[in-house]
Design a protein around this motif. Structure first.
Motif, PDB file in Angstrom:
ATOM      1  N   ARG A  87       4.081  -0.336   5.166  1.00  0.00           N
ATOM      2  CA  ARG A  87       4.502  -1.566   4.474  1.00  0.00           C
ATOM      3  C   ARG A  87       5.647  -2.249   5.202  1.00  0.00           C
ATOM      4  O   ARG A  87       5.694  -3.485   5.279  1.00  0.00           O
ATOM      5  CB  ARG A  87       4.913  -1.224   3.035  1.00  0.00           C
ATOM      6  CG  ARG A  87       5.189  -2.446   2.167  1.00  0.00           C
ATOM      7  CD  ARG A  87       5.394  -2.063   0.723  1.00  0.00           C
ATOM      8  NE  ARG A  87       6.627  -1.279   0.535  1.00  0.00           N
ATOM      9  CZ  ARG A  87       7.017  -0.793  -0.629  1.00  0.00           C
ATOM     10  NH1 ARG A  87       6.256  -0.970  -1.707  1.00  0.00           N
ATOM     11  NH2 ARG A  87       8.138  -0.106  -0.727  1.00  0.00           N
ATOM     12  N   TYR A 115      -5.127   0.452   0.160  1.00  0.00           N
ATOM     13  CA  TYR A 115      -4.630   1.002   1.414  1.00  0.00           C
ATOM     14  C   TYR A 115      -5.002   2.476   1.453  1.00  0.00           C
ATOM     15  O   TYR A 115      -4.812   3.196   0.470  1.00  0.00           O
ATOM     16  CB  TYR A 115      -3.111   0.828   1.516  1.00  0.00           C
ATOM     17  CG  TYR A 115      -2.696  -0.612   1.475  1.00  0.00           C
ATOM     18  CD1 TYR A 115      -2.585  -1.367   2.636  1.00  0.00           C
ATOM     19  CD2 TYR A 115      -2.469  -1.250   0.246  1.00  0.00           C
ATOM     20  CE1 TYR A 115      -2.236  -2.707   2.592  1.00  0.00           C
ATOM     21  CE2 TYR A 115      -2.118  -2.586   0.196  1.00  0.00           C
ATOM     22  CZ  TYR A 115      -2.005  -3.314   1.361  1.00  0.00           C
ATOM     23  OH  TYR A 115      -1.670  -4.648   1.311  1.00  0.00           O
ATOM     24  N   TYR A 147       5.016   3.707   2.884  1.00  0.00           N
ATOM     25  CA  TYR A 147       6.255   2.943   3.044  1.00  0.00           C
ATOM     26  C   TYR A 147       6.455   2.526   4.500  1.00  0.00           C
ATOM     27  O   TYR A 147       6.905   1.407   4.789  1.00  0.00           O
ATOM     28  CB  TYR A 147       7.450   3.775   2.579  1.00  0.00           C
ATOM     29  CG  TYR A 147       7.545   3.990   1.091  1.00  0.00           C
ATOM     30  CD1 TYR A 147       7.217   2.988   0.182  1.00  0.00           C
ATOM     31  CD2 TYR A 147       7.980   5.207   0.579  1.00  0.00           C
ATOM     32  CE1 TYR A 147       7.311   3.188  -1.188  1.00  0.00           C
ATOM     33  CE2 TYR A 147       8.080   5.417  -0.788  1.00  0.00           C
ATOM     34  CZ  TYR A 147       7.742   4.409  -1.668  1.00  0.00           C
ATOM     35  OH  TYR A 147       7.847   4.612  -3.025  1.00  0.00           O
ATOM     36  N   LYS A 195      -0.910  -1.889  -3.809  1.00  0.00           N
ATOM     37  CA  LYS A 195       0.138  -2.503  -2.994  1.00  0.00           C
ATOM     38  C   LYS A 195       1.542  -2.072  -3.396  1.00  0.00           C
ATOM     39  O   LYS A 195       2.504  -2.317  -2.672  1.00  0.00           O
ATOM     40  CB  LYS A 195       0.022  -4.019  -3.044  1.00  0.00           C
ATOM     41  CG  LYS A 195       0.323  -4.644  -4.395  1.00  0.00           C
ATOM     42  CD  LYS A 195       0.221  -6.164  -4.294  1.00  0.00           C
ATOM     43  CE  LYS A 195       0.581  -6.828  -5.627  1.00  0.00           C
ATOM     44  NZ  LYS A 195       0.496  -8.311  -5.522  1.00  0.00           N
ATOM     45  N   LYS A 210       4.692  -6.467   6.460  1.00  0.00           N
ATOM     46  CA  LYS A 210       5.175  -7.132   5.253  1.00  0.00           C
ATOM     47  C   LYS A 210       4.286  -8.291   4.831  1.00  0.00           C
ATOM     48  O   LYS A 210       4.190  -8.613   3.656  1.00  0.00           O
ATOM     49  CB  LYS A 210       6.608  -7.607   5.464  1.00  0.00           C
ATOM     50  CG  LYS A 210       7.602  -6.467   5.642  1.00  0.00           C
ATOM     51  CD  LYS A 210       9.007  -6.984   5.909  1.00  0.00           C
ATOM     52  CE  LYS A 210       9.994  -5.848   6.115  1.00  0.00           C
ATOM     53  NZ  LYS A 210      11.340  -6.329   6.436  1.00  0.00           N
ATOM     54  N   PHE A 244       1.781  -7.841   2.052  1.00  0.00           N
ATOM     55  CA  PHE A 244       2.258  -7.545   0.699  1.00  0.00           C
ATOM     56  C   PHE A 244       2.911  -8.750   0.041  1.00  0.00           C
ATOM     57  O   PHE A 244       3.534  -8.636  -1.015  1.00  0.00           O
ATOM     58  CB  PHE A 244       3.241  -6.378   0.756  1.00  0.00           C
ATOM     59  CG  PHE A 244       2.612  -5.114   1.251  1.00  0.00           C
ATOM     60  CD1 PHE A 244       2.033  -4.206   0.378  1.00  0.00           C
ATOM     61  CD2 PHE A 244       2.546  -4.835   2.621  1.00  0.00           C
ATOM     62  CE1 PHE A 244       1.437  -3.060   0.839  1.00  0.00           C
ATOM     63  CE2 PHE A 244       1.955  -3.682   3.089  1.00  0.00           C
ATOM     64  CZ  PHE A 244       1.389  -2.783   2.197  1.00  0.00           C
TER      65      PHE A 244
END
Length: 299
Positions: free
Chosen positions: A290, A4, A287, A21, A294, A297
């Protein structure tokens, strides 16, 4: 290798890197922000960074932390001051997603710093946190039960504009205001009387520098107290370059807060200093990304 890309766009520097991740920074770098060339030049710099990483990794997403007030849904800047030409309307998300065909999310840089400290930094374990970054101005972020407070226009915690002593909070309590005040009394420029020199002089007993720092701490205490009466946080995190002087500043700001807060608010409050310095924007915006993606991940 799946990675990322995280990019933190500041007024003088763009910090960037690749994360795995789990949010661990695998490599990072920085380059000058072409602020004087305007929003489109900043967009080109961001695109260059992503393109470079796409040659090296399988990029699953791009996370951008940026100065300015951010419309998180559109992923663009909807308010900024006049220091960067044509910065309002800079559309990071649309540009990146169309050019690179990967998801992109954008968040304000101070919110990102707050998220980083809340999730895994100085405020980990907190439920109600306020984060302040004290530098050229004063920025703020509030994270309540894991969610960044945004407000009706996305401008919650624009605390630099908070009225304090007949002026704006950031005009009296920022690192810039400290340097200006000392320079005016000592002679010379604010650049010459930077924070490092002022604290060195204060530690040596310089009365002008000691008094200027004490006044800054008084103003910070007053502004933070006002925020605490509204939000009643359990943790206040202080960040920004000047807060590296935490051994000097901590007791003074703590005293200023104690003198202005009732026990019901003060006794539950933890004052601490940011753990993530230059990496805060990248980690925090990861964060943010993420939480919105979701599915990327899982497994």
């Amino acid at each position: 290798m799946k990675r990322y890309v995280a990019i933190d766009v500041g007024g003088t520097e763009i910090k960037y890197g690749v994360l795995d991740k789990t949010g661990k920074i695998m490599e990072k770098s920085a380059r000058r922000t072409p602020a004087e060339e305007g929003g489109q030049a900043i967009l080109r710099a961001v695109s260059d960074i992503v393109a470079g990483y796409q040659k090296l990794f399988e990029v699953l997403g791009v996370c951008i932390s940026s100065m300015g007030v951010v419309d998180c849904e559109k992923g663009e800047i909807f308010y900024a001051n006049e220091t960067i030409p044509d910065f309002i309307g800079t559309s990071y998300k649309k540009t990146v997603e169309e050019q690179f065909e990967v998801p992109c999310e954008v968040e304000n840089d101070v919110n990102c710093a707050g998220l980083a400290e809340y999730k895994s930094g100085a405020a980990r374990g907190s439920r109600n946190m306020v984060c302040l970054t004290v530098g050229t101005g004063i920025g703020g972020c509030a994270v309540i039960d894991g969610k960044v407070l945004r407000g009706a226009s996305g401008s919650t915690m624009e605390i630099g504009y908070l009225p304090v002593d007949g002026d704006e909070f950031q005009n009296l309590g920022s690192a810039r205001s400290l340097c200006r005040k000392v320079a005016a009394q000592k002679g010379g420029s604010p650049e010459e009387w930077n924070g490092r020199r002022i604290f060195a002089a204060a530690n040596g007993g310089d009365e002008i520098c000691v008094a200027a720092i004490d006044e800054m701490c008084r103003v910070l205490g007053k502004g933070i107290a006002a925020i605490c009466y509204v939000l009643n946080p359990d943790t206040v995190v202080l960040g920004g370059g000047i807060m590296a002087q935490q051994e000097y500043l901590g007791p003074r700001i703590q005293r200023a807060l104690k003198s202005r807060l009732r026990p019901m608010t003060y006794d539950v409050l933890k004052l601490c200093f940011a753990e993530y310095q230059n990496d805060a924007g990248m980690i925090g915006v990861f964060y943010h990304f993420r939480e919105l993606h979701k599915e990327l991940f899982q497994g």
